[in-house]
Design a protein around this motif. Structure first.
Motif, PDB file in Angstrom:
ATOM      1  N   SER A   4      35.459  15.116  54.715  1.00 47.54           N
ATOM      2  CA  SER A   4      35.183  15.464  56.111  1.00 47.54           C
ATOM      3  C   SER A   4      34.729  14.198  56.832  1.00 47.54           C
ATOM      4  N   GLN A   7      32.727  15.964  62.292  1.00 47.46           N
ATOM      5  CA  GLN A   7      32.359  17.377  62.288  1.00 47.46           C
ATOM      6  C   GLN A   7      31.768  17.775  63.628  1.00 47.46           C
ATOM      7  N   ASP A  14      36.661  18.629  64.513  1.00 48.22           N
ATOM      8  CA  ASP A  14      36.588  18.336  63.078  1.00 48.22           C
ATOM      9  C   ASP A  14      37.777  17.461  62.682  1.00 48.22           C
ATOM     10  N   GLU A  28      40.445  27.377  51.608  1.00 45.29           N
ATOM     11  CA  GLU A  28      39.429  27.611  52.637  1.00 45.29           C
ATOM     12  C   GLU A  28      39.920  27.195  54.017  1.00 45.29           C
ATOM     13  N   LEU A  29      40.654  26.073  54.079  1.00 50.11           N
ATOM     14  CA  LEU A  29      41.118  25.567  55.376  1.00 50.11           C
ATOM     15  C   LEU A  29      42.073  26.540  56.051  1.00 50.11           C
ATOM     16  N   LYS A  32      39.873  29.231  57.594  1.00 49.54           N
ATOM     17  CA  LYS A  32      38.985  28.721  58.641  1.00 49.54           C
ATOM     18  C   LYS A  32      39.743  28.364  59.918  1.00 49.54           C
ATOM     19  N   TYR A  33      40.922  27.731  59.760  1.00 43.96           N
ATOM     20  CA  TYR A  33      41.663  27.247  60.925  1.00 43.96           C
ATOM     21  C   TYR A  33      42.937  28.047  61.197  1.00 43.96           C
ATOM     22  N   ASN A  34      43.130  29.125  60.455  1.00 45.75           N
ATOM     23  CA  ASN A  34      44.280  30.016  60.660  1.00 45.75           C
ATOM     24  C   ASN A  34      45.604  29.249  60.543  1.00 45.75           C
TER      25      ASN A  34
END
Length: 301
Positions: A4, A7, A14, A28-29, A32-34
């Motif tokens: 990262s 942020q 980000d 996860e990404l 989180k960011y669709n």
């Protein structure tokens, strides 16, 4: 490896960088960011020419750059260029690549207040410009220098055989790079649309035009050099054949005379003649002299 770099809320967006991405890195990404499955699949796959795709809440971009130390005998897209996949929107930028990339590392090390890091669009524009700049640097620092060396070999050196292989590789590299630049045009045109256009996108367009012109010129120079090389080799072969033909013309009448008097017939008066040998030798010398002066008159010698 996921890092990262920027942020929120400390920054406006980000920025996440992934080295050697795998499908697990996006677990996860994606939520989180669709992120769409299709863009993740394109990111993981090897290959792909530059392109830009628009999804509901973000854009997916593939750009390519050229490392400074790529092998002289590289002749494929993967060997010559490095790929960066970029997911971006107003709120995030995700970069994914398989090798360490110098200009990307330089952007990561910029001061966080730098203008290139003030918005996701500025960062994506900086990434695209930096990638395009590597194409310009290679043609000016490496390919043009090589082509000058090859031109000297063609015109000033007699032994040119090993050079042809080298010229093939540089021609192949130029063809691959021009194919990449053709696909870059869609990205540059997209960024130049009114809703995205700014001073930096104009700089990107100018850089693309300059780089495209450089590669068009060097492609033409390479093709001309190849043509000149084959013409010189053809002329050299013709010169050899010409010399062999001249030698053959000299020996044809002499061979005929020797063949006639080499026949073992009993009734050949010249064989008994006291001056027969001298007469034949004089005849052969005279014929050779006539052929020589005839060739000189025709300027074939």
């Amino acid at each position: 490896m996921i890092v990262s770099i920027l942020q929120t809320p400390e920054h406006h967006f980000d920025w996440i960088d992934i080295t050697n991405p795998a499908i697990e890195d996006f677990a996860e990404l994606k939520a989180k960011y669709n992120l769409h499955e299709a863009s993740i699949k394109d990111c993981i796959e090897i290959g792909h020419l530059p392109k830009i795709e628009e999804f509901d809440n973000y854009h997916f971009l593939i750009i390519r750059s050229i490392p400074k130390n790529f092998d002289d005998e590289s002749d494929s897209l993967i060997e010559i260029t490095e790929r960066i996949s970029i997911f971006y929107s107003e709120k995030f930028v995700i970069t994914a690549h398989r090798q360490e990339i110098e200009f990307l590392k330089n952007l990561e090390n910029l001061d966080k207040s730098n203008k290139k890091l003030q918005s996701s669009k500025s960062l994506v524009n900086a990434l695209t410009s930096s990638a395009l700049k590597t194409f310009e640097d290679i043609v000016l620092d490496k390919m043009s220098v090589k082509l000058d060396e090859y031109e000297e070999i063609v015109f000033l050196h007699r032994r040119r055989k090993p050079f042809l292989k080298k010229l093939y590789y540089i021609k192949r590299q130029i063809d691959v790079i021009r194919s990449v630049l053709t696909h870059y045009k869609d990205i540059v045109d997209y960024f130049h649309m009114p809703q995205y256009q700014n001073i930096y996108t104009q700089d990107l367009r100018d850089l693309f035009s300059k780089t495209n012109t450089l590669y068009r010129n060097i492609a033409e120079n390479t093709a001309q050099l190849l043509s000149i090389y084959f013409n010189i080799e053809s002329n050299h072969t013709n010169e050899i054949m010409r010399m062999l033909t001249i030698i053959s013309v000299f020996f044809m009448p002499l061979t005929f005379i020797v063949g006639v008097y080499g026949m073992n017939f009993e009734n050949m008066p010249e064989l008994e003649w006291k001056y027969g040998y001298a007469a034949v030798m004089l005849l052969m010398i005279a014929l050779s002299a006539i052929i020589y002066f005839w060739f000189k008159k025709k300027k074939w010698l």
